[in-house]
Design an enzyme around this catalytic site. Structure first.
Site, PDB file in Angstrom:
ATOM      1  N   SER A 137      23.047  56.145  51.595  1.00  0.00           N
ATOM      2  CA  SER A 137      22.449  54.968  52.243  1.00  0.00           C
ATOM      3  C   SER A 137      20.928  54.975  52.289  1.00  0.00           C
ATOM      4  CB  SER A 137      22.990  54.819  53.667  1.00  0.00           C
ATOM      5  OG  SER A 137      24.299  54.304  53.651  1.00  0.00           O
TER       6      SER A 137
ATOM      7  N   LYS B 292      19.177  52.331  50.334  1.00  0.00           N
ATOM      8  CA  LYS B 292      18.999  50.970  50.846  1.00  0.00           C
ATOM      9  C   LYS B 292      17.522  50.651  51.064  1.00  0.00           C
ATOM     10  CE  LYS B 292      23.477  51.142  53.185  1.00  0.00           C
ATOM     11  NZ  LYS B 292      24.193  51.366  54.453  1.00  0.00           N
TER      12      LYS B 292
ATOM     13  N   TYR C 192      25.427  48.113  44.043  1.00  0.00           N
ATOM     14  CA  TYR C 192      25.197  48.807  45.313  1.00  0.00           C
ATOM     15  C   TYR C 192      25.787  50.217  45.284  1.00  0.00           C
ATOM     16  CZ  TYR C 192      26.137  50.358  50.052  1.00  0.00           C
ATOM     17  OH  TYR C 192      26.233  51.117  51.181  1.00  0.00           O
TER      18      TYR C 192
ATOM     19  N   TYR D 134      21.678  54.146  61.854  1.00  0.00           N
ATOM     20  CA  TYR D 134      22.923  53.527  62.287  1.00  0.00           C
ATOM     21  C   TYR D 134      22.925  53.320  63.804  1.00  0.00           C
ATOM     22  CZ  TYR D 134      24.004  55.442  57.666  1.00  0.00           C
ATOM     23  OH  TYR D 134      23.966  55.798  56.347  1.00  0.00           O
TER      24      TYR D 134
ATOM     25  N   VAL E 122      24.945  59.460  54.325  1.00  0.00           N
ATOM     26  CA  VAL E 122      26.087  60.327  54.612  1.00  0.00           C
ATOM     27  C   VAL E 122      26.191  61.491  53.627  1.00  0.00           C
ATOM     28  CG1 VAL E 122      27.387  58.528  55.790  1.00  0.00           C
ATOM     29  CG2 VAL E 122      27.679  58.845  53.317  1.00  0.00           C
TER      30      VAL E 122
END
Length: 340
Positions: free
Chosen positions: A96, A99, A222, A274, A292
């Site tokens: 992630s 991103k 993605y 998060y 992660v």
């Protein structure tokens, strides 16, 4: 004090330890002793290694098999100085944290306001893969740093095909790292064959008109962006590009427009860790982004970036040891941006 001396003092305040020598060389009194970043990095690694708990992400088979004892810490300053300790040469899945890079790429293409209008700029308050967050807001993602918003962001990357979009993303990751980043076919295969939940999110986005083009293309791109391999040193250089106002400290290349950097850092502060993002802001006070795969990147604007890697995660999906290491460094190097 002369105008030149005053300018040097302001520069010293911005750059911290790296500017202390500049002040001393000009015959000016230094406000504080130079920081020993290398010693701080080694101390942070020792503190992190002493921590137990957490477990590898197991819903992606590749991640479950990464040795959990691995732990590394890297710092890159805005002037390109690198300090590392531990397992900083091990290539791990960016997940992630990617991103942030795709968000930066899309901001470069369509501007931050267009990103905010189409994707949002608010924390969801829910897990990073939440479907409920979409349903509660008529299918619009609230943040580009959760899965729904990141899939929507990937759909906005210019390109007529998945391959064109993917090549842009990979090139952008490489520019931020200052080195060639590569896709791990093993990670990608592990992700592509288990991404059923994200597939549902992509179709929900499409049904709400919040996705550009084919949802399966956006999902494929993605998933690939999450499947590249980085080291702690790569990740710290990526963060240092943000700390240096969008210019890679190693290559000197402007990768991101200076006016886009504050928007990216704001997104990181609000949703980068998060559901633990608020706690991270409260205790550490730095924009950050976790993945992660066990990595965390944190940025002290104008000063430096920190990257950590250790696979075991807490319940929110953040590296247990990485959180400890970054908190130690933020404290020892006085990096909390809310202190002024």
């Amino acid at each position: 004090m002369s105008r030149d001396a005053d300018a040097l003092t302001r520069r010293a305040a911005l750059l911290g330890a790296s500017a202390a020598a500049l002040v001393a060389g000009a015959g000016l009194p230094a406000a504080a002793a130079p920081r020993d970043i290398g010693a701080a990095v080694r101390a942070a690694l020792a503190a992190a290694r002493a921590v137990t708990g957490g477990r590898n992400a197991d819903y992606i088979p590749y991640l479950a098999d990464v040795p959990p004892e691995l732990c590394g810490v890297a710092v890159v300053t805005a002037d390109g100085t690198v300090d590392t300790a531990g397992d900083t040469g091990y290539g791990f899945a960016i997940e992630s944290i990617s991103k942030v890079m795709t968000l930066a790429l899309v901001m470069e293409e369509i501007g931050p306001e267009a990103v905010r209008d189409r994707i949002g700029a608010d924390p969801t308050g829910l897990p990073f893969n939440s479907v409920i967050a979409l349903e509660l807001h008529d299918g619009k993602p609230l943040s580009p740093l959760v899965n729904a918003g990141a899939i929507a962001t990937a759909s906005l990357v210019p390109g007529a095909t998945a391959e064109e979009k993917w090549r842009r993303i990979l090139a952008f990751q490489s520019k931020m790292a200052g080195t060639g980043i590569r896709l791990s076919q093993e990670v990608n295969r592990s992700e592509q064959t288990t991404n059923f939940h994200n597939c549902a999110i992509a179709w929900l986005l499409f049904s709400a008109g919040a996705l550009e083009g084919d949802p399966l293309v956006a999902l494929d791109v993605y998933t690939r962006q999450c499947s590249t391999l980085v080291t702690c040193s790569d990740l710290a250089m990526m963060g240092a590009t943000l700390a240096n106002g969008g210019v890679n400290p190693a290559t000197g290349e402007r990768v991101i427009r200076a006016q886009n950097v504050p928007h990216i850092l704001a997104e990181m502060m609000m949703e980068g860790l998060y559901t633990a993002s608020g706690d991270f802001a409260f205790t550490v006070g730095l924009p950050g982004k976790s993945g992660v795969g066990g990595g965390i990147m944190a940025v002290a604007p104008g000063d430096l970036a920190i990257a950590t890697f250790s696979p075991p995660l807490d319940d929110a999906g953040n590296s247990v040891r990485g959180l400890v290491a970054i908190a130690e460094l933020a404290k020892s190097l006085n990096l909390n941006i809310f202190r002024g």
